[in-house]
Write a protein that holds these residues in place. Structure first.
Motif, mmCIF file in Angstrom:
data_model
loop_
_atom_site.group_PDB
_atom_site.id
_atom_site.type_symbol
_atom_site.label_atom_id
_atom_site.label_comp_id
_atom_site.label_asym_id
_atom_site.label_seq_id
_atom_site.Cartn_x
_atom_site.Cartn_y
_atom_site.Cartn_z
ATOM 1 N N LEU A 98 14.048 -5.930 15.812
ATOM 2 C CA LEU A 98 15.193 -6.839 15.881
ATOM 3 C C LEU A 98 16.409 -6.173 15.262
ATOM 4 C CD1 LEU A 98 13.334 -9.986 14.473
ATOM 5 C CD2 LEU A 98 13.917 -9.636 16.881
ATOM 6 N N SER A 99 17.591 -6.513 15.746
ATOM 7 C CA SER A 99 18.813 -5.993 15.123
ATOM 8 C C SER A 99 19.041 -6.719 13.802
ATOM 9 C CB SER A 99 20.020 -6.204 16.043
ATOM 10 O OG SER A 99 20.326 -7.579 16.135
ATOM 11 N N GLN B 86 21.607 -8.350 12.906
ATOM 12 C CA GLN B 86 22.187 -9.668 13.180
ATOM 13 C C GLN B 86 21.126 -10.655 13.660
ATOM 14 O OE1 GLN B 86 25.199 -10.087 16.321
ATOM 15 N NE2 GLN B 86 26.416 -11.292 14.893
ATOM 16 N N GLU B 87 20.196 -10.196 14.491
ATOM 17 C CA GLU B 87 19.126 -11.083 14.977
ATOM 18 C C GLU B 87 18.240 -11.552 13.826
ATOM 19 O OE1 GLU B 87 18.384 -9.464 19.548
ATOM 20 O OE2 GLU B 87 17.426 -8.431 17.872
ATOM 21 N N THR C 101 10.849 -16.170 15.876
ATOM 22 C CA THR C 101 11.495 -14.876 16.130
ATOM 23 C C THR C 101 10.974 -13.808 15.174
ATOM 24 O OG1 THR C 101 13.502 -15.844 17.051
ATOM 25 C CG2 THR C 101 13.703 -13.644 16.116
ATOM 26 N N ASP D 195 14.192 -19.703 11.877
ATOM 27 C CA ASP D 195 13.503 -19.470 13.149
ATOM 28 C C ASP D 195 12.266 -18.599 12.906
ATOM 29 O OD1 ASP D 195 12.689 -18.864 15.692
ATOM 30 O OD2 ASP D 195 14.580 -17.970 16.340
ATOM 31 N N ASN E 272 16.476 1.272 16.116
ATOM 32 C CA ASN E 272 17.888 0.927 16.298
ATOM 33 C C ASN E 272 18.811 2.010 15.757
ATOM 34 O OD1 ASN E 272 17.568 -1.603 17.594
ATOM 35 N ND2 ASN E 272 17.146 -2.600 15.650
ATOM 36 N N GLN F 89 20.303 -14.108 11.772
ATOM 37 C CA GLN F 89 20.367 -15.399 12.463
ATOM 38 C C GLN F 89 19.031 -16.136 12.374
ATOM 39 O OE1 GLN F 89 21.652 -14.107 16.343
ATOM 40 N NE2 GLN F 89 23.799 -14.558 15.918
ATOM 41 N N ALA F 90 17.933 -15.404 12.545
ATOM 42 C CA ALA F 90 16.606 -16.025 12.484
ATOM 43 C C ALA F 90 16.340 -16.605 11.099
ATOM 44 C CB ALA F 90 15.528 -15.000 12.843
#
Length: 200
Positions: free
Chosen positions: A92-93, A95-96, A108, A105, A33, A99-100
């Motif tokens: 994953l970013s 933010q992802e 993810t 989650d 990223n 959120q996970a």
């Protein structure tokens, strides 16, 4: 120790950069990223973390401070090393990942290569009270969502109890409330839920 490196981008690969600062070339390991975010600019500023082990001193780089903070949070989790943290940040970013973790989650996080169920669960358990606070919009939205879901469930429970009090058996009451929610959505007040359930 080295907060950031700012200089000429001599070489850029998917997993590392070489940045020239005053004639000294810094080899910096980065996530996919970060590598993508840098693009082809001739000079760049990379936030860094010097990771010291007995057999190596490795400089890790990040496009922004949120990614650096996430990296430091991840390596603070037992069983997550620096290279594993970089793989997570490449898959994953920031933010992802946030959120996970906040949504618990597991799937993810477990979708990242090399991350098993126990490690994913440990990441969530250790970081759920630490992450997201630097992004007030994300934090507020996620918690507002939780409050909304809790309020909705409470309204449904109250409606079911009211129907039972009116002489309807529990199974029928729950079935009717579910049918109303499917037709009208979850945001109805208790009184409306009861009225519509009685018409079914």
């Amino acid at each position: 120790m080295i907060a950031y490196v700012h200089g000429n981008l001599v070489q850029k690969e998917a997993t590392f950069l070489i940045i020239d600062v005053g004639g000294i070339g810094y080899h910096i390991k980065v996530s996919l990223n970060t590598s993508s975010a840098i693009g082809d600019q001739p000079t760049c500023k990379i936030y860094t973390h010097l990771h010291i082990r007995e057999d190596a001193h490795t400089l890790y780089g990040f496009y922004d401070l949120l990614e650096k903070k996430m990296f430091l949070d991840l390596i603070g989790v037992s069983g997550v090393g620096a290279n594993t943290a970089l793989i997570i940040l490449s898959s994953l970013s920031t933010q992802e990942i946030t959120q996970a973790i906040l949504r618990e989650d597991v799937k993810t996080i477990q979708s990242v290569k090399g991350i098993g169920l126990k490690t994913a669960q440990r990441i969530i358990l250790d970081l759920k009270d630490k992450v997201g606070k630097d992004d007030p919009v994300l934090w507020e939205n996620l918690h507002a969502g939780k409050e909304k879901r809790t309020s909705s469930l409470k309204a449904q429970e109250e409606a079911v109890l009211a129907l039972i009090a009116l002489g309807i058996n529990k199974q029928t009451a729950e079935k009717n409330i579910d049918a109303v929610i499917k037709q009208k959505g979850q945001d109805l007040p208790v009184e409306e839920l009861i009225k519509l359930a009685l018409k079914i």
